[in-house]
Design an enzyme around this catalytic site. Structure first.
Site, PDB file in Angstrom:
ATOM      1  N   TYR A 254       0.842  -1.196   0.000  1.00 57.69           N
ATOM      2  CA  TYR A 254       0.000   0.000   0.000  1.00 57.69           C
ATOM      3  C   TYR A 254       0.878   1.247   0.000  1.00 57.69           C
ATOM      4  O   TYR A 254       1.521   1.573   0.991  1.00 57.69           O
ATOM      5  CB  TYR A 254      -0.898  -0.045   1.241  1.00 57.69           C
ATOM      6  CG  TYR A 254      -2.047   0.930   1.275  1.00 57.69           C
ATOM      7  CD1 TYR A 254      -2.272   1.849   0.260  1.00 57.69           C
ATOM      8  CD2 TYR A 254      -2.940   0.916   2.350  1.00 57.69           C
ATOM      9  CE1 TYR A 254      -3.337   2.732   0.308  1.00 57.69           C
ATOM     10  CE2 TYR A 254      -4.012   1.792   2.412  1.00 57.69           C
ATOM     11  CZ  TYR A 254      -4.198   2.695   1.398  1.00 57.69           C
ATOM     12  OH  TYR A 254      -5.258   3.581   1.455  1.00 57.69           O
TER      13      TYR A 254
ATOM     14  N   LYS B 150      -1.170  -0.885  -4.304  1.00 56.75           N
ATOM     15  CA  LYS B 150      -2.209   0.128  -4.484  1.00 56.75           C
ATOM     16  C   LYS B 150      -1.507   1.469  -4.357  1.00 56.75           C
ATOM     17  O   LYS B 150      -0.873   1.751  -3.336  1.00 56.75           O
ATOM     18  CB  LYS B 150      -3.308   0.034  -3.422  1.00 56.75           C
ATOM     19  CG  LYS B 150      -4.362   1.140  -3.602  1.00 56.75           C
ATOM     20  CD  LYS B 150      -5.280   1.313  -2.411  1.00 56.75           C
ATOM     21  CE  LYS B 150      -6.218   2.497  -2.654  1.00 56.75           C
ATOM     22  NZ  LYS B 150      -7.037   2.814  -1.453  1.00 56.75           N
TER      23      LYS B 150
END
Length: 321
Positions: free
Chosen positions: A163, A191
């Protein structure tokens, strides 16, 4: 659509089979170009997790055309929930998934709890995990991050996305880090919630075999062109419009029309604060036709003035339930 050996496993049965293996196998090649909503986590007025509303959110998102849900991400307020609560929220989503793919954000500030949440997600049928870096220590050494994520990926039984949200975590996911970890078969990609166009382009160019999902709308068209997926907070309030972009792309059609519509709706509602937790949850309750839900402090409640403005604007846009 692009496929990859590091894509998500599609079923709970597949997860169970992986759990029984001594070392994590390579995920099956399935489509990675999916649209996930970074789902908010509803709480009742006493600030307890509102399981009833969360159950209703799953079929609602499915009916609107989304492919999946990310549980306990930043929009899901994961730092505001205990370990036991995070597991309960994940279990609720997984039990009532309504055909949606489920990714659970498992990151914490330490590897034992992160591995615990990762193991729990896999055992309960999650298709994948999202893992924020340990975010208390700022600017940790590269070697330390490699060791940290190695511990996570060695324990992983499902695909894991790292992330990248340095504005919040202050710990970026760099190309150097990804290269150091790319030999792990359950490293699925990232992400990217930083939203920098040039940086995102470098990720896609450097790692075309990973699913470098965008977490921002401004990089959505670039992600689609590269065969990558997306995790969007905007899909809480505009799931149908976000799904229409993916539908157009999959049909080989121009995505500019639905893309511009999504941006138009976002622009219309943003002055009322719907990009923050209280107003977002209030707007979603009106659109779903459910009771109002709240967020935990330090995030603040929607004001009466915002309620009036949001309800009026949603009616004007034809978005009320």
């Amino acid at each position: 659509m692009q496929t990859t050996r590091r894509a998500f496993l599609g079923t709970a049965g597949a997860v169970a089979a992986v759990a029984a293996a001594p070392r994590p196998p390579k995920p099956s090649p399935v489509s990675v170009q999916k649209l996930y909503v970074a789902a908010c986590t509803p709480c009742d007025k006493s600030l307890k997790f509102d399981e009833g509303v969360y159950k209703e959110m799953m079929p609602y998102f499915k009916e609107k055309g989304l492919d999946g849900v990310v549980v306990m991400g930043t929009t899901g307020e994961y730092p505001s929930f205990s370990m036991a609560e995070r597991k309960r929220v994940a279990e609720t989503a997984l039990k009532h998934r309504s055909g949606l793919a489920i990714i659970v954000q498992v990151g914490t500030t330490n590897f034992p709890e992160t591995i615990d949440l990762l193991t729990h997600a896999a055992a309960n049928g999650a298709d994948g995990a999202l893992c924020i870096p340990p975010f208390y220590y700022k600017k940790p050494a590269h070697e330390g991050l490699v060791k940290y994520y190695s511990l996570i990926l060695e324990a992983a039984k499902i695909p894991v996305h790292l992330y990248h949200i340095p504005g919040t975590s202050a710990v970026p996911i760099t190309n150097e880090l990804l290269h150091a970890l790319e030999h792990y078969p359950n490293l699925a990609g990232i992400k990217d919630s930083a939203g920098d166009a040039a940086e995102y382009a470098s990720y896609v160019k450097e790692f075309p075999k990973f699913n470098m999902m965008t977490g921002t709308v401004n990089n959505l068209k670039a992600a689609l062109q590269a065969g990558m997926g997306a995790i969007l907070a905007d899909a809480n309030l505009f799931p149908k419009q976000a799904a229409a972009i993916f539908a157009a792309h999959r049909a080989g059609q121009d995505v500019d029309g639905p893309y511009n519509k999504l941006r138009e709706l976002n622009t219309a509602l943003r002055p009322m604060g719907v990009n923050t937790y209280g107003p977002m949850k209030y707007a979603l309750s009106l659109m779903m036709g459910t009771r109002q839900t709240w967020q935990r402090p330090p995030n603040v409640d929607v004001t009466d003035e915002q309620k009036t403005q949001i309800k009026s604007k949603l009616g004007e846009l034809g978005l009320l339930a």
